[in-house]
Design an enzyme around this catalytic site. Structure first.
Site, mmCIF file in Angstrom:
data_model
loop_
_atom_site.group_PDB
_atom_site.id
_atom_site.type_symbol
_atom_site.label_atom_id
_atom_site.label_comp_id
_atom_site.label_asym_id
_atom_site.label_seq_id
_atom_site.Cartn_x
_atom_site.Cartn_y
_atom_site.Cartn_z
ATOM 1 N N HIS A 241 -15.268 -2.092 -16.237
ATOM 2 C CA HIS A 241 -15.030 -2.123 -14.791
ATOM 3 C C HIS A 241 -13.712 -2.828 -14.459
ATOM 4 C CE1 HIS A 241 -16.263 -1.450 -10.720
ATOM 5 N NE2 HIS A 241 -16.179 -2.731 -10.408
ATOM 6 N N ASP B 286 -17.555 1.521 -18.321
ATOM 7 C CA ASP B 286 -17.857 0.766 -17.108
ATOM 8 C C ASP B 286 -19.371 0.613 -16.943
ATOM 9 O OD1 ASP B 286 -18.222 -0.183 -14.479
ATOM 10 O OD2 ASP B 286 -16.461 0.880 -13.740
ATOM 11 N N SER C 32 -12.686 -0.919 -7.150
ATOM 12 C CA SER C 32 -14.099 -1.107 -6.822
ATOM 13 C C SER C 32 -14.316 -0.970 -5.314
ATOM 14 C CB SER C 32 -14.566 -2.464 -7.356
ATOM 15 O OG SER C 32 -15.970 -2.539 -7.438
#
Length: 350
Positions: free
Chosen positions: A325, A297, A192
């Site tokens: 995610h 995601d 991320s």
């Protein structure tokens, strides 16, 4: 035979005839394996039972002597005792280092020659974001180094300075930290926001980066994503299960305030910079790169891994159909296998 033990993560790595087998700790061996009660119930051994991929059930006593209790291949028959084998604890070091005036918390696991820097996501920490990787990836080949980014986790005080260039600053600080720790060449594992930091580090310090794995990452922000972030801004609307890990780290009030500030900063990049986070930096990434993305995601839309793949020369792209995610946490076994194959020069495939 070499027995590497990391009791803090509950994992034992066994190196036997060149093959690594992973076994998990079973607190109550007698209940799990009644047939072995007579053999081991009166011995001082801590007993470990096999996962589906392992070949041995092991015991370890207080004098660092090991006992192979049975071999799974032979219907769990008692195999043999081995005393005086090489006992090598899985090297683990936690510490703090001052980098450009900031006190950074870090952890090192394993003793492999191939060093991998783990970069957490927004408000993430070493253990909240990379627990399964620190547990399973280090060994004879890999050494993992992980940090709490500035202002996150134990790298406080001071608290995080959220601004449009925070991740650029993180990339420079991470490279400096690795230099100060004595690492000249290393790979990157970024999730991320940490994936963005990894890309910026790889682009800005190419001479130090061997390989890179990024997942759940993006180089720009879309209008759609600003709306997603706004919907997630109020943590009071999150499920208790989602809030609990971060509230345990930061406390409820600070976590709420920090997350709202992160969202406002992230959305601000769209309005003030046209959404560009690091698009121009992608052309400067020259290391072998693996991009992993979860098809499901809900935070980073599927267009992003394709964009990264098209703009990072020579990169590989793997999509995990069931991944969201946090695919590296929910599907850690599959994810770790991909990472290990890629970093150890095998082609990463699913």
């Amino acid at each position: 035979m070499t027995l590497n033990v990391d009791l803090s993560y509950g994992t034992v790595f066994v190196h036997f005839a060149g093959t690594r087998c992973s076994v998990r700790k079973i607190p109550d061996f007698v209940r799990a394996y009644d047939s072995f009660t007579k053999s081991v119930s009166h011995t001082p051994y801590t007993v470990y039972a096999p996962t589906r991929n392992s070949q041995f059930i092991l015991g370890l006593d207080g004098a660092d002597n090991a006992l192979i209790l049975c071999c799974v291949e032979f219907s769990c028959l008692f195999l043999q005792k081995l005393r005086g084998i090489v006992f090598s604890p899985l090297t683990r070091t936690a510490g703090e280092i001052r980098v450009s005036g900031k006190l950074i918390n870090y952890e090192k696991v394993g003793s492999g020659d191939h060093v991998v820097l783990c970069l957490p996501g927004a408000l993430g920490t070493i253990k909240s974001d990379f627990g399964p990787q620190l547990k399973s990836l280090p060994g004879e080949q890999l050494q993992l180094v992980a940090w709490d980014p500035p202002g996150y986790g134990k790298s406080r005080p001071p608290n995080r300075d959220f601004n449009f260039d925070s991740l650029h600053v993180d990339a420079t600080l991470a490279a400096t930290m690795m230099k100060n720790l004595g690492y000249k060449k290393y790979s990157l594992l970024g999730w991320s926001d940490g994936g963005i930091t990894a890309m910026l580090l790889a682009a800005g310090f190419p001479q130090h980066v061997h390989k890179m794995v990024i997942f759940g990452a993006n180089a720009y922000i879309t209008k759609e994503e600003t709306e997603i972030c706004k919907d997630l801004r109020d943590v009071d609307n999150w499920s208790p299960k989602m809030r609990a890990p971060l509230e345990a780290i930061y406390g409820r009030d600070y976590f709420k305030k920090a997350w709202e500030t992160w969202v406002d900063t992230y959305v601000g990049i769209y309005y003030d910079r046209g959404g560009d986070i690091c698009k121009k930096d992608l052309a400067n990434i020259v290391c072998p790169t693996l991009i992993v993305h979860g098809v499901q995601d809900p935070v980073v839309p599927i267009e992003h891994p394709y964009y990264l793949h098209e703009n990072i020369k020579g990169s590989e792209l793997i999509l995990m159909e069931k991944g969201k995610h946090n695919l590296h946490l929910r599907h850690s076994e599959e994810f770790n296998a991909l990472v290990l194959k890629f970093l150890t020069n095998e082609k990463a495939t699913v």
